[in-house]
Motif scaffolding. Sequence first.
Motif, PDB file in Angstrom:
ATOM      1  N   SER A  26     -57.348 -69.657  14.710  1.00  0.00           N
ATOM      2  CA  SER A  26     -58.463 -68.709  14.684  1.00  0.00           C
ATOM      3  C   SER A  26     -58.564 -68.013  13.332  1.00  0.00           C
ATOM      4  CB  SER A  26     -58.287 -67.680  15.802  1.00  0.00           C
ATOM      5  OG  SER A  26     -59.301 -66.703  15.745  1.00  0.00           O
ATOM      6  N   MET A  27     -57.429 -67.621  12.774  1.00  0.00           N
ATOM      7  CA  MET A  27     -57.416 -66.990  11.456  1.00  0.00           C
ATOM      8  C   MET A  27     -57.962 -67.939  10.391  1.00  0.00           C
ATOM      9  SD  MET A  27     -53.665 -65.168  11.646  1.00  0.00           S
ATOM     10  CE  MET A  27     -53.610 -64.797   9.890  1.00  0.00           C
ATOM     11  N   ARG A  28     -57.612 -69.210  10.499  1.00  0.00           N
ATOM     12  CA  ARG A  28     -58.078 -70.183   9.506  1.00  0.00           C
ATOM     13  C   ARG A  28     -59.592 -70.351   9.569  1.00  0.00           C
ATOM     14  NH1 ARG A  28     -56.895 -74.846   6.486  1.00  0.00           N
ATOM     15  NH2 ARG A  28     -58.336 -76.568   6.840  1.00  0.00           N
ATOM     16  N   LEU A  29     -60.132 -70.520  10.769  1.00  0.00           N
ATOM     17  CA  LEU A  29     -61.580 -70.700  10.905  1.00  0.00           C
ATOM     18  C   LEU A  29     -62.338 -69.454  10.443  1.00  0.00           C
ATOM     19  CD1 LEU A  29     -61.750 -72.578  14.325  1.00  0.00           C
ATOM     20  CD2 LEU A  29     -62.062 -73.547  12.047  1.00  0.00           C
ATOM     21  N   SER A  30     -61.817 -68.286  10.788  1.00  0.00           N
ATOM     22  CA  SER A  30     -62.463 -67.048  10.352  1.00  0.00           C
ATOM     23  C   SER A  30     -62.388 -66.894   8.837  1.00  0.00           C
ATOM     24  CB  SER A  30     -61.798 -65.843  11.027  1.00  0.00           C
ATOM     25  OG  SER A  30     -61.924 -65.920  12.426  1.00  0.00           O
ATOM     26  N   PHE A  31     -61.258 -67.265   8.263  1.00  0.00           N
ATOM     27  CA  PHE A  31     -61.090 -67.168   6.812  1.00  0.00           C
ATOM     28  C   PHE A  31     -62.056 -68.103   6.084  1.00  0.00           C
ATOM     29  CE2 PHE A  31     -59.070 -68.623   2.865  1.00  0.00           C
ATOM     30  CZ  PHE A  31     -58.833 -67.416   2.231  1.00  0.00           C
ATOM     31  N   LEU A  32     -62.147 -69.340   6.565  1.00  0.00           N
ATOM     32  CA  LEU A  32     -63.053 -70.293   5.928  1.00  0.00           C
ATOM     33  C   LEU A  32     -64.509 -69.845   6.062  1.00  0.00           C
ATOM     34  CD1 LEU A  32     -61.430 -73.673   7.060  1.00  0.00           C
ATOM     35  CD2 LEU A  32     -61.304 -72.607   4.799  1.00  0.00           C
ATOM     36  N   GLU A  73     -54.752 -78.596  16.376  1.00  0.00           N
ATOM     37  CA  GLU A  73     -54.593 -79.235  15.064  1.00  0.00           C
ATOM     38  C   GLU A  73     -55.905 -79.632  14.402  1.00  0.00           C
ATOM     39  OE1 GLU A  73     -51.954 -82.725  12.880  1.00  0.00           O
ATOM     40  OE2 GLU A  73     -51.683 -82.332  15.012  1.00  0.00           O
ATOM     41  N   PRO A  74     -56.954 -80.044  15.144  1.00  0.00           N
ATOM     42  CA  PRO A  74     -58.209 -80.401  14.464  1.00  0.00           C
ATOM     43  C   PRO A  74     -58.755 -79.307  13.552  1.00  0.00           C
ATOM     44  CG  PRO A  74     -58.276 -81.167  16.730  1.00  0.00           C
ATOM     45  CD  PRO A  74     -57.022 -80.357  16.589  1.00  0.00           C
ATOM     46  N   ALA A  75     -58.477 -78.044  13.865  1.00  0.00           N
ATOM     47  CA  ALA A  75     -58.944 -76.951  13.011  1.00  0.00           C
ATOM     48  C   ALA A  75     -58.324 -77.006  11.624  1.00  0.00           C
ATOM     49  CB  ALA A  75     -58.622 -75.605  13.670  1.00  0.00           C
ATOM     50  N   PHE A  76     -57.175 -77.711  11.483  1.00  0.00           N
ATOM     51  CA  PHE A  76     -56.489 -77.813  10.203  1.00  0.00           C
ATOM     52  C   PHE A  76     -56.785 -79.129   9.489  1.00  0.00           C
ATOM     53  CE2 PHE A  76     -54.209 -74.922  12.899  1.00  0.00           C
ATOM     54  CZ  PHE A  76     -53.825 -73.888  12.055  1.00  0.00           C
ATOM     55  N   PRO A 124     -65.507 -77.954  11.153  1.00  0.00           N
ATOM     56  CA  PRO A 124     -66.591 -78.123  12.125  1.00  0.00           C
ATOM     57  C   PRO A 124     -67.963 -78.102  11.450  1.00  0.00           C
ATOM     58  CG  PRO A 124     -65.004 -76.460  12.864  1.00  0.00           C
ATOM     59  CD  PRO A 124     -64.665 -76.781  11.455  1.00  0.00           C
ATOM     60  N   LEU A 125     -68.801 -79.067  11.806  1.00  0.00           N
ATOM     61  CA  LEU A 125     -70.147 -79.122  11.234  1.00  0.00           C
ATOM     62  C   LEU A 125     -70.954 -77.881  11.616  1.00  0.00           C
ATOM     63  CD1 LEU A 125     -71.090 -82.882  11.804  1.00  0.00           C
ATOM     64  CD2 LEU A 125     -70.151 -81.804   9.757  1.00  0.00           C
ATOM     65  N   ASN A 148     -46.504 -57.431  -4.028  1.00  0.00           N
ATOM     66  CA  ASN A 148     -46.307 -56.901  -5.375  1.00  0.00           C
ATOM     67  C   ASN A 148     -46.022 -57.946  -6.446  1.00  0.00           C
ATOM     68  OD1 ASN A 148     -46.310 -53.917  -4.736  1.00  0.00           O
ATOM     69  ND2 ASN A 148     -44.626 -54.573  -3.421  1.00  0.00           N
ATOM     70  N   VAL A 149     -45.552 -59.125  -6.060  1.00  0.00           N
ATOM     71  CA  VAL A 149     -45.049 -60.061  -7.064  1.00  0.00           C
ATOM     72  C   VAL A 149     -45.813 -61.380  -7.076  1.00  0.00           C
ATOM     73  CG1 VAL A 149     -43.017 -61.310  -7.900  1.00  0.00           C
ATOM     74  CG2 VAL A 149     -42.749 -59.032  -6.920  1.00  0.00           C
ATOM     75  N   TYR A 150     -45.681 -62.152  -6.020  1.00  0.00           N
ATOM     76  CA  TYR A 150     -46.149 -63.534  -6.049  1.00  0.00           C
ATOM     77  C   TYR A 150     -47.651 -63.636  -6.298  1.00  0.00           C
ATOM     78  CZ  TYR A 150     -41.640 -64.722  -3.950  1.00  0.00           C
ATOM     79  OH  TYR A 150     -40.313 -64.879  -3.707  1.00  0.00           O
ATOM     80  N   ASN A 151     -48.008 -64.623  -7.107  1.00  0.00           N
ATOM     81  CA  ASN A 151     -49.408 -64.932  -7.363  1.00  0.00           C
ATOM     82  C   ASN A 151     -49.609 -66.416  -7.071  1.00  0.00           C
ATOM     83  OD1 ASN A 151     -52.090 -64.321  -8.313  1.00  0.00           O
ATOM     84  ND2 ASN A 151     -51.586 -65.446 -10.175  1.00  0.00           N
ATOM     85  N   GLN A 152     -50.145 -66.722  -5.892  1.00  0.00           N
ATOM     86  CA  GLN A 152     -50.265 -68.105  -5.451  1.00  0.00           C
ATOM     87  C   GLN A 152     -51.172 -68.920  -6.376  1.00  0.00           C
ATOM     88  OE1 GLN A 152     -47.542 -68.067  -3.384  1.00  0.00           O
ATOM     89  NE2 GLN A 152     -48.659 -69.709  -2.384  1.00  0.00           N
ATOM     90  N   GLU A 153     -50.755 -70.140  -6.656  1.00  0.00           N
ATOM     91  CA  GLU A 153     -51.523 -71.022  -7.527  1.00  0.00           C
ATOM     92  C   GLU A 153     -52.724 -71.632  -6.805  1.00  0.00           C
ATOM     93  OE1 GLU A 153     -49.134 -73.985  -9.352  1.00  0.00           O
ATOM     94  OE2 GLU A 153     -47.623 -72.585 -10.100  1.00  0.00           O
ATOM     95  N   TYR A 154     -52.686 -71.644  -5.502  1.00  0.00           N
ATOM     96  CA  TYR A 154     -53.766 -72.279  -4.747  1.00  0.00           C
ATOM     97  C   TYR A 154     -53.879 -71.617  -3.381  1.00  0.00           C
ATOM     98  CZ  TYR A 154     -49.945 -74.716  -2.408  1.00  0.00           C
ATOM     99  OH  TYR A 154     -48.804 -75.007  -1.697  1.00  0.00           O
ATOM    100  N   GLU A 155     -54.935 -71.949  -2.658  1.00  0.00           N
ATOM    101  CA  GLU A 155     -55.168 -71.443  -1.308  1.00  0.00           C
ATOM    102  C   GLU A 155     -55.564 -72.606  -0.414  1.00  0.00           C
ATOM    103  OE1 GLU A 155     -55.101 -69.702   1.828  1.00  0.00           O
ATOM    104  OE2 GLU A 155     -54.974 -68.191   0.239  1.00  0.00           O
ATOM    105  N   SER A 156     -54.704 -72.921   0.577  1.00  0.00           N
ATOM    106  CA  SER A 156     -54.984 -74.024   1.494  1.00  0.00           C
ATOM    107  C   SER A 156     -55.424 -73.530   2.864  1.00  0.00           C
ATOM    108  CB  SER A 156     -53.747 -74.918   1.640  1.00  0.00           C
ATOM    109  OG  SER A 156     -52.716 -74.245   2.340  1.00  0.00           O
ATOM    110  N   ALA A 157     -55.596 -72.218   3.018  1.00  0.00           N
ATOM    111  CA  ALA A 157     -56.030 -71.612   4.285  1.00  0.00           C
ATOM    112  C   ALA A 157     -55.081 -71.960   5.440  1.00  0.00           C
ATOM    113  CB  ALA A 157     -57.457 -72.024   4.611  1.00  0.00           C
TER     114      ALA A 157
END
Length: 768
Positions: free
Chosen positions: A185-191, A676-679, A683-684, A610-619
């Motif tokens: 749910s968090m992934r779909l909302s984030f996207l 798993e399909p959400a990952f 969804p169209l 405070n520290v980490y700066n992620q190089e990418y975002e895969s949701a």
Amino acid sequence: MATLGDIGVAATINIITAIIFLLAFAILRIQPFNDRVYFPKWYLKGIRSSPLHSGALVSKFVNLNLSSYLRFLNWMPAALKMPEPELIDHAGLDSAVYLRIYLTGLKIFVPIALLAWSILVPVNWTSDGLQLAKLRNVTSSDIDKLSISNVERGSERFWTHLVMAYAFTFWTCFVLMKEYEKVASMRLSFLQSEQRRPDQFTVLVRNVPSDPDESISESVEHFFLVNHPDHYLTHQVVYNANDLADLVEKKRSTQNWLDYYQLKYTRNQDQRPMIKTGFLGLWGEKVDAIDHYIAEIEKLNDQIMEERKKVKKDDKSVMPAAFVSFKTRWGAAVCAQTQQSRNPTEWLTEWAPEAREVFWSNLAIPYVSLTVRRLIMHVAFFFLTFFFMIPIAFVQSLASIEGIEKSAPFLKPVIENDLVKSVIQGFLPGIVLKLFIIFLPSILMVMSKFEGFVSLSSLERRAAFRYYIFNLVNVFLGSIITGSAFEQLDSFLKQSANQIPRTVGVAIPIKATFFITYIMVDGWAGVAGEILRLKPLVFFHVKNFFLVKTEKDREEAMNPGQINFHATEPRIQLYFLLGLVYAPVTPVLLPFIIIFFALAYLVFRHQIINVYNQEYESAGRFWPDVHGRIISALIISQVLLLGLMSTKGAAQSTPFLIALPVLTFFFHRFCKGRYEPAFLRHPLQEAMIKDTLERAREPNFNLKLYLKKAYIHPVFKDDEYDDVRSEISGYCIGDSEDECVTVPTKRQSRITTPAASHASAGSLRSPS
């Protein structure tokens, strides 16, 4: 064999080490000259300013506010204060989902520990199995009285362990299902709420078939104009720019040395810096360092220009792959999730990685060679895992009283001391194993790169999977098998063959003491060392003293780093495995695991804020891997418990355990189909909603201009390359679609063209 006293000594050593690390961090973090080391994320966001720019000279380097030292632990509540939605906005969904792995561990093991200690521990403690085992000369320690080893063979008490195994399984599955549902749910909302990004409109196309009459760029444009006429927008072919990238990197390194010697000269202009041109500057002709590096940079500039011309003119530098962009997310989703041609090995499509996580060098690997490369790495990993067992078993045998006395007899008087013996048995095996596999994540990452994955997230997921398998085979199974076998060998030789399986069943839980020491070394002291950031601290001050000239240089000297998923996630999975395996067998191990999850959650939450700066975002794309590994750990624990109970004469209760792995497997299949399909697919319906809203809000947005430079190789992102690219691929240079001139097809065959198109109707040749 470690006793309760040995465990106490190991716990004392690791607790003191962890406290020292945490106290050192608490003091160092409030010093002004360390501010960029412990709060780099806020500097990168432009929110925090350097405290070195204001105040008295001493206060710029040392914190003179005594009250701040009294509040040295305020970082702990501060790390927990930020709510999860704000954390997602601040650090991204990947970071928030990563933290949920630790929360999942706490949700699973805290109730299990309470249940096990209130029911299983009294059942085990009040039994007399080890007293009877001593008559057969089987070694044991006080800690084993809390385990299943102390239950008499054939006792009705094993029904308690069976019921607890079902309770642990159902609770674990319940937590996993709720977490899977939440993260999906968090992934779909984030996207859905995410800002516009190029990868939302872009598909990576590989294995483009060659055509004698058309270039790769023309083939790609023609194919998508015909098969996706209403949605195709533009494309960017993939070039083999690895040689050019090496030259650019070499120039960057040379420029750093030039900056260093220029800075050195500005500080002391009485003498020009000199270097030797030989290997590592150890021998060779002595020359002026500044003049030497200026000349080297000029040579590299010429080589870079020549290489660019080669890329421009040589058709072989164009790979049969392209980043294809569409007018809508809906069009990109349809293309990425469907088969493009009747030949399933051609025109292969997948979602394009986020632009900043593309691993460009692997895009130059021919697609047909990927299968061979992965087969080679499978074989290499098998031998790496297998042969690693030998040195690990050897080193662990030395990290014991008997091993040291055998290898170094002259040390016997020293190691017979009670304190030294406790350190060796309670601390040394864990630290030796930790040091022995310290470089393994880097080795596995190199193997993943060789396999040809084209995104940083896929590289990390593959390396994490292999690290998990390695931990399962070598750290877990290897330690149990070698430990129990060697420790009980003398007893085996004196017993009849039909008694050996029973002895193994009693001996396996004894290895829990080794894993307790390993958890304390790796999970307690290791996590506390993570927050200290000793290596980045030293590197920053060295760079700051020798290389930094400007504020920009100082920002580049900061090394915020990121969550090394391929190294940390398999470690977490090892603790899930240990907790689930030993929960019904030796519950005394559970509190140590709970402390790890709690401390790690606190530390990594602080680091992410405070520290980490992620190089990418895969949701949160990695969550199905996390779920699957916990499920595999649960099944392994059930199978091992089944084998252990079969040696304990519990003929009536043991058959009921057979249903547990089956039920767990079907639960996994349910979650795989439901969540798993959400990952894997977008969804169209969601894509259409977002496209419609965007068109209503920004009807005049020029998407083509926005996507034009998104997937250009980093070494080409300059004005000169823009001219080259427009020349090579015939892309639209104008801002409006009316100025776009399509590339007419030159092919004589119409095999991949089901119908005439406006791009090809006027240029098709009639067959002769």
